[in-house]
Design a protein around this motif. Structure first.
Motif, PDB file in Angstrom:
ATOM      1  N   PRO A 180      45.685 -70.393 -16.445  1.00 14.48           N
ATOM      2  CA  PRO A 180      45.417 -69.077 -15.855  1.00 14.48           C
ATOM      3  C   PRO A 180      46.372 -68.021 -16.385  1.00 14.48           C
ATOM      4  N   VAL A 181      45.868 -66.799 -16.521  1.00 17.29           N
ATOM      5  CA  VAL A 181      46.702 -65.679 -16.959  1.00 17.29           C
ATOM      6  C   VAL A 181      46.490 -64.517 -16.003  1.00 17.29           C
ATOM      7  N   ALA A 182      47.401 -63.558 -16.064  1.00 17.28           N
ATOM      8  CA  ALA A 182      47.342 -62.413 -15.159  1.00 17.28           C
ATOM      9  C   ALA A 182      46.156 -61.516 -15.487  1.00 17.28           C
ATOM     10  N   LEU A 183      45.668 -60.806 -14.482  1.00 19.66           N
ATOM     11  CA  LEU A 183      44.616 -59.819 -14.677  1.00 19.66           C
ATOM     12  C   LEU A 183      45.232 -58.514 -15.172  1.00 19.66           C
ATOM     13  N   SER A 184      44.453 -57.760 -15.943  1.00 22.02           N
ATOM     14  CA  SER A 184      44.883 -56.414 -16.291  1.00 22.02           C
ATOM     15  C   SER A 184      44.808 -55.553 -15.035  1.00 22.02           C
ATOM     16  N   SER A 185      45.410 -54.375 -15.077  1.00 21.29           N
ATOM     17  CA  SER A 185      45.390 -53.504 -13.897  1.00 21.29           C
ATOM     18  C   SER A 185      43.967 -53.114 -13.522  1.00 21.29           C
ATOM     19  N   ILE A 207      48.078 -65.459  -5.936  1.00 24.64           N
ATOM     20  CA  ILE A 207      47.988 -64.364  -6.896  1.00 24.64           C
ATOM     21  C   ILE A 207      46.679 -64.484  -7.668  1.00 24.64           C
ATOM     22  N   PRO A 208      45.902 -63.397  -7.813  1.00 29.30           N
ATOM     23  CA  PRO A 208      44.660 -63.494  -8.587  1.00 29.30           C
ATOM     24  C   PRO A 208      44.946 -63.735 -10.064  1.00 29.30           C
ATOM     25  N   ARG A 209      44.258 -64.717 -10.638  1.00 30.40           N
ATOM     26  CA  ARG A 209      44.405 -65.060 -12.049  1.00 30.40           C
ATOM     27  C   ARG A 209      43.025 -65.196 -12.677  1.00 30.40           C
ATOM     28  N   GLN A 210      42.984 -65.117 -13.998  1.00 26.68           N
ATOM     29  CA  GLN A 210      41.741 -65.349 -14.731  1.00 26.68           C
ATOM     30  C   GLN A 210      41.912 -66.582 -15.606  1.00 26.68           C
ATOM     31  N   PHE A 211      40.803 -67.298 -15.787  1.00 25.67           N
ATOM     32  CA  PHE A 211      40.857 -68.514 -16.594  1.00 25.67           C
ATOM     33  C   PHE A 211      39.494 -68.761 -17.228  1.00 25.67           C
ATOM     34  N   LEU A 212      39.535 -69.343 -18.408  1.00 29.30           N
ATOM     35  CA  LEU A 212      38.305 -69.664 -19.128  1.00 29.30           C
ATOM     36  C   LEU A 212      37.677 -70.913 -18.528  1.00 29.30           C
ATOM     37  N   ASN A 213      36.426 -70.787 -18.096  1.00 30.15           N
ATOM     38  CA  ASN A 213      35.701 -71.912 -17.504  1.00 30.15           C
ATOM     39  C   ASN A 213      34.811 -72.530 -18.585  1.00 30.15           C
ATOM     40  N   ARG A 214      35.259 -73.636 -19.150  1.00 34.23           N
ATOM     41  CA  ARG A 214      34.546 -74.233 -20.280  1.00 34.23           C
ATOM     42  C   ARG A 214      33.247 -74.928 -19.874  1.00 34.23           C
TER      43      ARG A 214
END
Length: 225
Positions: free
Chosen positions: A62-67, A127-134
């Motif tokens: 997971p990585v942080a979201l942009s603003s 904390i909201p995160r984004q991640f690639l769902n393969r």
């Protein structure tokens, strides 16, 4: 896509895509309370929810979201079940349309652009995160038959009825909300008006696309087609 198909594609009126809205101070306060409650739940509950990580092979780290993404995500959480951030666009194709090839083009574009396979969820710290769902490898595609009068005997009233029916179908399809945590953030609907007349509606959540991204995405879809 054949030359004949591409030369006959034209824009069709659809519900306008909405630009991201700025959250009010009241909305921000509500969301702060929700996030605080979520953090408490993830730290005190017996089975904290994981967005991704070891043991979860469906997702990337997971990585942080942009603003901008964070504002859209938070607003989407406030309006659960709404479609305020759906970005629809429809193209009308005059000529035969191969649904299987269209699906192939959509899937090729999906695999080319990771943002279309990205999900958004709270991590263990709330904390909201984004991640690639393969596990997302195909774009949902629905085909709807639009029943209209016999085209050999139709008149102006039939054209008006067709427009009303088509508009209702497009608006309904465009208004279905997305599941940002688990699902694909892009879907397509084909409305078959006649064997040689179709409308393709593409709906993408605004968290994954902006106005500048639409033209390259359509080029990728039609190139694969």
């Amino acid at each position: 896509m054949s030359d004949a198909d591409s030369s006959c594609a034209e824009s069709s009126p659809t519900p306008a895509a909405r630009a991201p809205r700025v959250l009010t101070s009241t909305q921000r306060a509500m969301l702060a309370q929700r996030l605080a409650a979520a953090r408490t739940a993830t730290t005190s509950g017996p089975t904290p929810r994981r967005a991704s990580g070891p043991g979860n092979d469906r997702a990337s780290d997971p990585v942080a979201l942009s603003s901008t993404q964070e504002q859209i995500w938070l607003a989407d959480r406030l309006a659960t079940g709404a479609a305020a951030y759906n970005a629809p666009e429809a193209i009308r194709f005059r000529g035969p349309l191969d649904i299987a090839l269209l699906q192939r083009g959509l899937d090729a574009a999906l695999l080319r652009h990771d943002i279309l396979r990205t999900n958004y969820a709270l991590d263990n710290d709330g904390i909201p995160r984004q991640f690639l769902n393969r596990t997302i490898t195909s774009v949902p595609l629905e085909v709807i038959e639009l029943v209209v009068a016999n085209r050999q005997t139709h008149h102006a009233d039939d054209d008006a009825s067709e427009h009303v029916g088509l508009d209702a179908i497009l608006r309904t399809a465009a208004a279905v909300p997305f599941d940002l945590e688990h699902g694909c953030v892009m879907r397509a609907t084909v409305v078959r008006i006649a064997p040689d007349d179709h409308v393709v509606l593409l709906v993408i959540h605004h968290i994954a696309i902006d106005g500048w991204s639409r033209a390259p995405l359509w080029r990728d879809i039609t190139a694969a087609y």
